[in-house]
Design a protein around this motif. Structure first.
Motif, PDB file in Angstrom:
ATOM      1  N   ASN A 136       0.841  -1.201   0.000  1.00  0.00           N
ATOM      2  CA  ASN A 136       0.000   0.000   0.000  1.00  0.00           C
ATOM      3  C   ASN A 136       0.878   1.255   0.000  1.00  0.00           C
ATOM      4  O   ASN A 136       0.706   2.156   0.824  1.00  0.00           O
ATOM      5  N   ARG A 137       1.784   1.291  -0.942  1.00  0.00           N
ATOM      6  CA  ARG A 137       2.719   2.415  -1.049  1.00  0.00           C
ATOM      7  C   ARG A 137       2.567   3.067  -2.414  1.00  0.00           C
ATOM      8  O   ARG A 137       2.600   2.384  -3.444  1.00  0.00           O
ATOM      9  N   LEU A 138       2.414   4.370  -2.410  1.00  0.00           N
ATOM     10  CA  LEU A 138       2.254   5.139  -3.641  1.00  0.00           C
ATOM     11  C   LEU A 138       3.394   6.138  -3.772  1.00  0.00           C
ATOM     12  O   LEU A 138       3.704   6.867  -2.828  1.00  0.00           O
ATOM     13  N   MET A 139       4.019   6.149  -4.941  1.00  0.00           N
ATOM     14  CA  MET A 139       5.059   7.127  -5.249  1.00  0.00           C
ATOM     15  C   MET A 139       4.695   7.857  -6.528  1.00  0.00           C
ATOM     16  O   MET A 139       3.972   7.320  -7.383  1.00  0.00           O
ATOM     17  N   GLY A 140       5.163   9.073  -6.657  1.00  0.00           N
ATOM     18  CA  GLY A 140       4.868   9.846  -7.843  1.00  0.00           C
ATOM     19  C   GLY A 140       6.012  10.772  -8.208  1.00  0.00           C
ATOM     20  O   GLY A 140       6.796  11.184  -7.342  1.00  0.00           O
ATOM     21  N   TRP A 141       6.090  11.068  -9.486  1.00  0.00           N
ATOM     22  CA  TRP A 141       7.089  11.993  -9.994  1.00  0.00           C
ATOM     23  C   TRP A 141       6.398  12.964 -10.950  1.00  0.00           C
ATOM     24  O   TRP A 141       5.487  12.586 -11.693  1.00  0.00           O
ATOM     25  N   MET A 142       6.837  14.204 -10.943  1.00  0.00           N
ATOM     26  CA  MET A 142       6.278  15.220 -11.834  1.00  0.00           C
ATOM     27  C   MET A 142       7.421  15.973 -12.483  1.00  0.00           C
ATOM     28  O   MET A 142       8.432  16.283 -11.826  1.00  0.00           O
ATOM     29  N   ARG A 143       7.244  16.274 -13.768  1.00  0.00           N
ATOM     30  CA  ARG A 143       8.323  16.937 -14.485  1.00  0.00           C
ATOM     31  C   ARG A 143       8.518  18.355 -13.965  1.00  0.00           C
ATOM     32  O   ARG A 143       7.584  19.144 -13.871  1.00  0.00           O
ATOM     33  N   VAL A 150      10.679  13.784  -7.797  1.00  0.00           N
ATOM     34  CA  VAL A 150       9.806  13.026  -6.920  1.00  0.00           C
ATOM     35  C   VAL A 150       8.826  13.954  -6.204  1.00  0.00           C
ATOM     36  O   VAL A 150       9.172  15.078  -5.827  1.00  0.00           O
ATOM     37  N   ILE A 151       7.598  13.481  -6.045  1.00  0.00           N
ATOM     38  CA  ILE A 151       6.571  14.227  -5.310  1.00  0.00           C
ATOM     39  C   ILE A 151       6.688  13.837  -3.839  1.00  0.00           C
ATOM     40  O   ILE A 151       6.571  12.658  -3.485  1.00  0.00           O
ATOM     41  N   ASP A 152       6.947  14.796  -2.991  1.00  0.00           N
ATOM     42  CA  ASP A 152       7.225  14.509  -1.584  1.00  0.00           C
ATOM     43  C   ASP A 152       6.020  13.930  -0.855  1.00  0.00           C
ATOM     44  O   ASP A 152       6.174  13.009  -0.041  1.00  0.00           O
ATOM     45  N   GLN A 153       4.841  14.469  -1.095  1.00  0.00           N
ATOM     46  CA  GLN A 153       3.641  14.027  -0.380  1.00  0.00           C
ATOM     47  C   GLN A 153       2.573  13.611  -1.381  1.00  0.00           C
ATOM     48  O   GLN A 153       1.971  14.446  -2.049  1.00  0.00           O
ATOM     49  N   MET A 154       2.353  12.294  -1.469  1.00  0.00           N
ATOM     50  CA  MET A 154       1.373  11.807  -2.433  1.00  0.00           C
ATOM     51  C   MET A 154      -0.035  11.731  -1.857  1.00  0.00           C
ATOM     52  O   MET A 154      -1.013  11.752  -2.602  1.00  0.00           O
ATOM     53  N   ASN A 155      -0.149  11.619  -0.539  1.00  0.00           N
ATOM     54  CA  ASN A 155      -1.474  11.528   0.062  1.00  0.00           C
ATOM     55  C   ASN A 155      -2.193  12.870  -0.084  1.00  0.00           C
ATOM     56  O   ASN A 155      -1.770  13.878   0.470  1.00  0.00           O
ATOM     57  N   GLY A 156      -3.277  12.873  -0.850  1.00  0.00           N
ATOM     58  CA  GLY A 156      -3.996  14.103  -1.140  1.00  0.00           C
ATOM     59  C   GLY A 156      -3.552  14.793  -2.412  1.00  0.00           C
ATOM     60  O   GLY A 156      -4.100  15.832  -2.785  1.00  0.00           O
ATOM     61  N   GLY A 163      -6.593  15.706 -13.113  1.00  0.00           N
ATOM     62  CA  GLY A 163      -7.547  16.258 -12.169  1.00  0.00           C
ATOM     63  C   GLY A 163      -8.017  15.264 -11.119  1.00  0.00           C
ATOM     64  O   GLY A 163      -8.932  15.550 -10.352  1.00  0.00           O
ATOM     65  N   ILE A 164      -7.399  14.081 -11.062  1.00  0.00           N
ATOM     66  CA  ILE A 164      -7.788  13.067 -10.086  1.00  0.00           C
ATOM     67  C   ILE A 164      -6.988  13.253  -8.803  1.00  0.00           C
ATOM     68  O   ILE A 164      -5.893  13.810  -8.810  1.00  0.00           O
ATOM     69  N   ARG A 165      -7.550  12.764  -7.698  1.00  0.00           N
ATOM     70  CA  ARG A 165      -6.915  12.932  -6.388  1.00  0.00           C
ATOM     71  C   ARG A 165      -6.611  11.568  -5.782  1.00  0.00           C
ATOM     72  O   ARG A 165      -7.414  10.637  -5.869  1.00  0.00           O
ATOM     73  N   PHE A 166      -5.441  11.466  -5.153  1.00  0.00           N
ATOM     74  CA  PHE A 166      -5.007  10.216  -4.536  1.00  0.00           C
ATOM     75  C   PHE A 166      -5.129  10.317  -3.015  1.00  0.00           C
ATOM     76  O   PHE A 166      -4.633  11.271  -2.418  1.00  0.00           O
ATOM     77  N   GLU A 167      -5.769   9.317  -2.410  1.00  0.00           N
ATOM     78  CA  GLU A 167      -5.876   9.258  -0.955  1.00  0.00           C
ATOM     79  C   GLU A 167      -5.460   7.862  -0.488  1.00  0.00           C
ATOM     80  O   GLU A 167      -5.991   6.858  -0.955  1.00  0.00           O
ATOM     81  N   LEU A 168      -4.509   7.812   0.438  1.00  0.00           N
ATOM     82  CA  LEU A 168      -4.063   6.544   1.000  1.00  0.00           C
ATOM     83  C   LEU A 168      -4.727   6.319   2.349  1.00  0.00           C
ATOM     84  O   LEU A 168      -4.547   7.104   3.277  1.00  0.00           O
ATOM     85  N   THR A 169      -5.522   5.256   2.453  1.00  0.00           N
ATOM     86  CA  THR A 169      -6.072   4.854   3.734  1.00  0.00           C
ATOM     87  C   THR A 169      -5.117   3.828   4.343  1.00  0.00           C
ATOM     88  O   THR A 169      -4.071   3.505   3.768  1.00  0.00           O
ATOM     89  N   GLU A 170      -5.475   3.290   5.489  1.00  0.00           N
ATOM     90  CA  GLU A 170      -4.616   2.286   6.109  1.00  0.00           C
ATOM     91  C   GLU A 170      -4.597   0.988   5.302  1.00  0.00           C
ATOM     92  O   GLU A 170      -3.617   0.243   5.359  1.00  0.00           O
ATOM     93  N   GLU A 171      -5.660   0.731   4.555  1.00  0.00           N
ATOM     94  CA  GLU A 171      -5.769  -0.537   3.831  1.00  0.00           C
ATOM     95  C   GLU A 171      -5.402  -0.445   2.357  1.00  0.00           C
ATOM     96  O   GLU A 171      -4.845  -1.378   1.790  1.00  0.00           O
TER      97      GLU A 171
END
Length: 230
Positions: A136-143, A150-156, A163-171
């Motif tokens: 349950n790990r999400l990483m992202g990069w933006m030009r 690397v995107i420091d904070q992917m949650n939110g 235009g989509i939003r990423f939310e990490l829950t515990e599961e």
């Protein structure tokens, strides 16, 4: 005698539509790839100049059929929404996929994923998202300027392109469309469709019953010599 041995020209090079690798290694990876692909395809269904593909081989340079990647999901803005055997960038006004998704499986190695990151960085991807459903790990990069940062904070995080939003829950990871609705999988959509159809059937039956009741009442009024007010 003139030697007839000539090197292959660019037009003679074959660019295979398959790399011989499976789309997914397991059901979890397959489910995530399909969920992201179909939700994005739905999101941009009305825009004929947004192409969404899953497991399609991307050749960035003409003349080199060894240089390629097949992102789990890729989105290209500015090209027609038509079927393709592979994405040959020089045939697409040299437009590189702007957004790429990869879903990890236990068989993916760090070396392999680093190689993909370097490829996407070098050939113009603007946003790259990598999700590991097992951890349950999400990483992202933006030009940023000329490289993927690397995107420091992917949650939110909200994708600039999608235009989509990423939310990490515990599961798990939850992805929200621009209208605030979460991505749905095929079974959920079918269940919602079936529920809507059932509600429509019930509503139609109730309406029919009300019509029949009104017709019986009108008949009774006429039998009593009264004209019903319809």
């Amino acid at each position: 005698m003139t030697t007839q041995l000539l090197s292959q020209t660019a037009s003679e090079i074959i660019y295979p539509d398959s790399d011989g690798q499976p789309m997914a290694d397991n059901t979890i990876q397959f489910r995530w790839i399909n969920a992201i692909y179909y939700n994005l395809a739905w999101l941009f269904a009305s825009d004929n100049n947004v192409f969404v593909a899953g497991d399609l081989i991307w050749y960035p340079e003409e003349g080199n059929n060894k240089l390629r990647q097949a992102p789990d999901v890729m989105i290209v803005f500015g090209v027609p929404k038509v079927d393709r055997g592979s994405y040959q960038q020089w045939q697409e006004n040299d437009i590189a996929p702007q957004v790429v998704f990869e879903i990890l499986s236990p068989g993916n190695t760090r070396k392999e994923m680093n190689r993909k990151l370097l490829f996407y960085d070098r050939y113009g991807v603007e946003e790259y998202y990598l999700y590991d459903p097992y951890k349950n790990r999400l990483m992202g990069w933006m030009r940023s300027e000329s490289w993927l940062d690397v995107i420091d904070q992917m949650n939110g995080w909200v994708s600039s392109r999608l235009g989509i939003r990423f939310e990490l829950t515990e599961e798990t990871l939850v992805i929200y469309r621009p209208d605030g609705q979460p991505f749905a999988d095929y079974l959920e959509v079918q269940q919602q469709l079936q529920a809507a159809q059932n509600r429509a059937i019930v509503a139609e039956e109730q309406l029919q019953q009300e019509r029949q009741k009104a017709e019986r009442l009108a008949a009774q009024l006429r039998a009593a010599g009264l004209e019903p007010d319809l």
